[in-house]
Design a protein around this motif. Sequence first.
Motif, short mmCIF file in Angstrom:
data_model
loop_
_atom_site.label_atom_id
_atom_site.label_comp_id
_atom_site.label_asym_id
_atom_site.label_seq_id
_atom_site.Cartn_x
_atom_site.Cartn_y
_atom_site.Cartn_z
N LEU A 18 51.87 55.03 41.86
CA LEU A 18 52.72 53.77 41.59
C LEU A 18 52.53 52.55 42.19
CD1 LEU A 18 56.09 55.39 41.69
CD2 LEU A 18 55.26 55.58 40.26
N LYS A 19 51.10 52.73 42.49
CA LYS A 19 50.86 51.15 43.37
C LYS A 19 49.95 50.94 41.89
CE LYS A 19 50.69 52.68 48.12
NZ LYS A 19 49.84 52.98 49.70
N ARG A 20 50.32 49.53 41.83
CA ARG A 20 48.99 48.80 40.73
C ARG A 20 48.76 47.25 42.08
NH1 ARG A 20 50.02 52.19 39.22
NH2 ARG A 20 51.22 53.64 37.18
N ALA A 21 47.76 47.47 41.67
CA ALA A 21 46.83 45.98 42.32
C ALA A 21 46.13 45.12 40.76
CB ALA A 21 46.09 46.02 43.03
N TYR A 22 45.99 43.97 40.34
CA TYR A 22 45.17 43.04 39.23
C TYR A 22 44.44 41.61 40.12
CZ TYR A 22 47.77 46.16 36.39
OH TYR A 22 48.28 46.51 35.93
N LEU A 23 43.48 41.34 39.64
CA LEU A 23 42.62 39.93 40.39
C LEU A 23 42.65 39.15 39.16
CD1 LEU A 23 41.08 38.15 42.55
CD2 LEU A 23 38.95 39.36 41.88
N ILE A 24 43.07 38.39 38.91
CA ILE A 24 43.20 36.83 38.24
C ILE A 24 42.67 36.07 38.27
CG2 ILE A 24 45.19 35.83 36.63
CD1 ILE A 24 46.81 37.60 37.52
N THR A 25 41.44 35.83 37.75
CA THR A 25 40.60 34.57 37.76
C THR A 25 40.69 33.80 36.84
OG1 THR A 25 38.38 36.44 38.88
CG2 THR A 25 37.81 33.62 38.03
N ILE A 26 41.47 32.33 37.59
CA ILE A 26 41.56 31.53 36.50
C ILE A 26 40.29 29.86 36.89
CG2 ILE A 26 43.11 29.40 36.13
CD1 ILE A 26 45.24 30.74 38.06
N PRO A 27 38.97 29.51 35.73
CA PRO A 27 38.25 29.27 36.32
C PRO A 27 38.82 27.25 36.23
CG PRO A 27 38.77 30.52 33.17
CD PRO A 27 39.50 30.23 34.85
N ALA A 28 38.07 26.83 36.98
CA ALA A 28 38.02 25.73 37.41
C ALA A 28 38.79 24.52 36.29
CB ALA A 28 37.15 24.98 38.49
N ASP A 39 37.18 27.38 41.21
CA ASP A 39 37.82 28.96 40.41
C ASP A 39 38.79 28.89 41.39
OD1 ASP A 39 36.16 28.38 38.13
OD2 ASP A 39 34.94 29.99 38.36
N ALA A 40 39.65 29.72 41.16
CA ALA A 40 41.14 30.21 42.00
C ALA A 40 40.75 31.81 41.57
CB ALA A 40 42.37 29.58 41.59
N GLU A 41 41.93 32.48 42.94
CA GLU A 41 41.41 33.95 42.47
C GLU A 41 42.88 34.18 42.83
OE1 GLU A 41 38.25 35.69 44.28
OE2 GLU A 41 36.83 35.69 42.78
N ILE A 42 43.51 35.22 42.13
CA ILE A 42 44.66 35.54 42.34
C ILE A 42 44.60 36.89 42.36
CG2 ILE A 42 47.17 35.27 42.00
CD1 ILE A 42 45.63 32.84 42.45
N THR A 101 41.71 38.63 33.46
CA THR A 101 42.13 39.80 34.79
C THR A 101 41.61 40.81 34.64
OG1 THR A 101 44.33 38.62 33.43
CG2 THR A 101 44.18 41.12 35.18
N LYS A 102 41.42 41.84 35.88
CA LYS A 102 41.06 42.39 36.64
C LYS A 102 41.55 43.08 37.32
CE LYS A 102 36.77 44.96 38.35
NZ LYS A 102 35.72 44.26 39.36
#
Length: 529
Positions: free
Chosen positions: A11-21, A103-106, A3-4
């Motif tokens: 008040l703005k937040r954003a995250y990148l979640i990488t789920i390994p295949a 890999d999935a990136e959310i 998670t990055k």
Amino acid sequence: MQTKQTVNEGLKRAYLITIPAADLTAKIDAEIKKVAPQVRMPGFRPGKVPANLVKKMHGEAMHGQVVNDTIRELVDKLMRDEALRPAMQPEIALNDDYEPGKDAEITVSLEVLPTIDTPSTDGLKLEKLTVPVTDEQIDEALGNIAGQNKSYKDAAKTKKAADGDQLIIDFVGKLDGVEFDGGKAEDAALVLGSGTFIPGFEDQLVGVKTGQEKTITVTFPEDYQAAHLAGKDATFDITVKAVKTETETTLDDEFAKSLGLDSMDKLREIMKAQLEQQTAGLTRTQMKRALLDQLAAGHSFEVPATMVDAEFAQIWQQLQQEAANDEDPAAALKQIEDEKDEYKGIAERRVRLGLLLSEIGQANGVEVTQQEMGMLMQQAAQQYRPEDRQRFVEYIQSEPMAAAQLRAPLYEDKVVDFLFDKADVTEREVTIEELQAAIEAEDSAEAAPAPKKAAAKKKAPAKKADVEGEGAPAADEKPAKKAPAKKAAAAKADDAEAEAKPAAKKASAKKAADAGEAKPAAKKAAPKA
């Protein structure tokens, strides 16, 4: 899983979640092993279908379900780990180029609720304007009731009917000489001049006598609710069975008994209670507006733009609907367009006050009990058909946001009552006119120029500034879906609690965001069958 954080601005937040295949593959394999014993396939004994065949048959569907479940679990974990309090539902997106085996990136984007120092409830000072109910007011109210319950007596057969007289008639309506449904009645009571029937009907009966037969021609309005009659010419064959004149109503025990009461004293007692309830509602409106003014003056903090946008969207939708019903829709729409920025300011103020009230309620243990919630659900369920009411209750019980929306008005009332109890309240008796003037003055005060903004000329349409469901998070700090806007005239934007404002007390165009305040006359009913 990685998670990055990619955005942290205000008040703005954003995250990148990488789920390994590999993680997704492992989850899918585990799911296949779990369901394989239940899979049935010709040629194999129950529970003995090879996992690779199960995967071939159901792998695609399982893959989609596993990805969705994994995303939901990871987003929930993100909220807990980062102690995030979403203002609205987060925006969640899976990368466009994702395919099985990769890999999935959310991406998770959201606005969080601001951190608010618990507002102090000390030092609140409120003036409570009360209106004593006088005998004169009771007499006037009873006179109105008498006027709505007029009695009539038979007039001489030579009497020509005039406005105010009551006719007892039989009639048959026809289109091109053929009777139409709903156009026939016997012993129908009609007071001439009442406007009960369509235009032109009553006018042609002025001057008739008992026993007279007459055929009249009328034209149904173009906007008549029955489409097959709208704009059509019709004839009505009428037989006048009686002409009656109004008799003077005596306010005595007999009159009270005609209304189902024991005596005139009991009727007066009930009328006094009703009048006290009406003025108490006005008093509460005045006090609440003064309370919210004090809260707004003492607190300034950033509010989530998504909540403001949602609040403004409701205000704007209501304004547009009402402007469209105005006598001059084009002018009404232009007027609200000219003041669009002011309504956005009203939406922001409304959200800020909602967040303040929510914070106060949570900090002081204000809550809606299970019993109260049960009553709310049962009351709300009454608007549905009997066979659908239980399904509605089950829906509310299973959807936290829907429950928060339903709970919101009562929660707000309880927070406001808590603050009333904490405030230093002084009482002053005034007349009803003075109380109404005080409320109108508060409306005008909010219309004063603000820095870098034009003077607000209108009020937003009345709508509860819901603590939980509209303009503020729920008591559990989860955002709630928006409820439909509710109309009332001259409501203060942040208070919007015009629940007790008399309908006869219309707000001026400059103070009411109700663009449709001057509405067209109600459609007239056809002669009743």
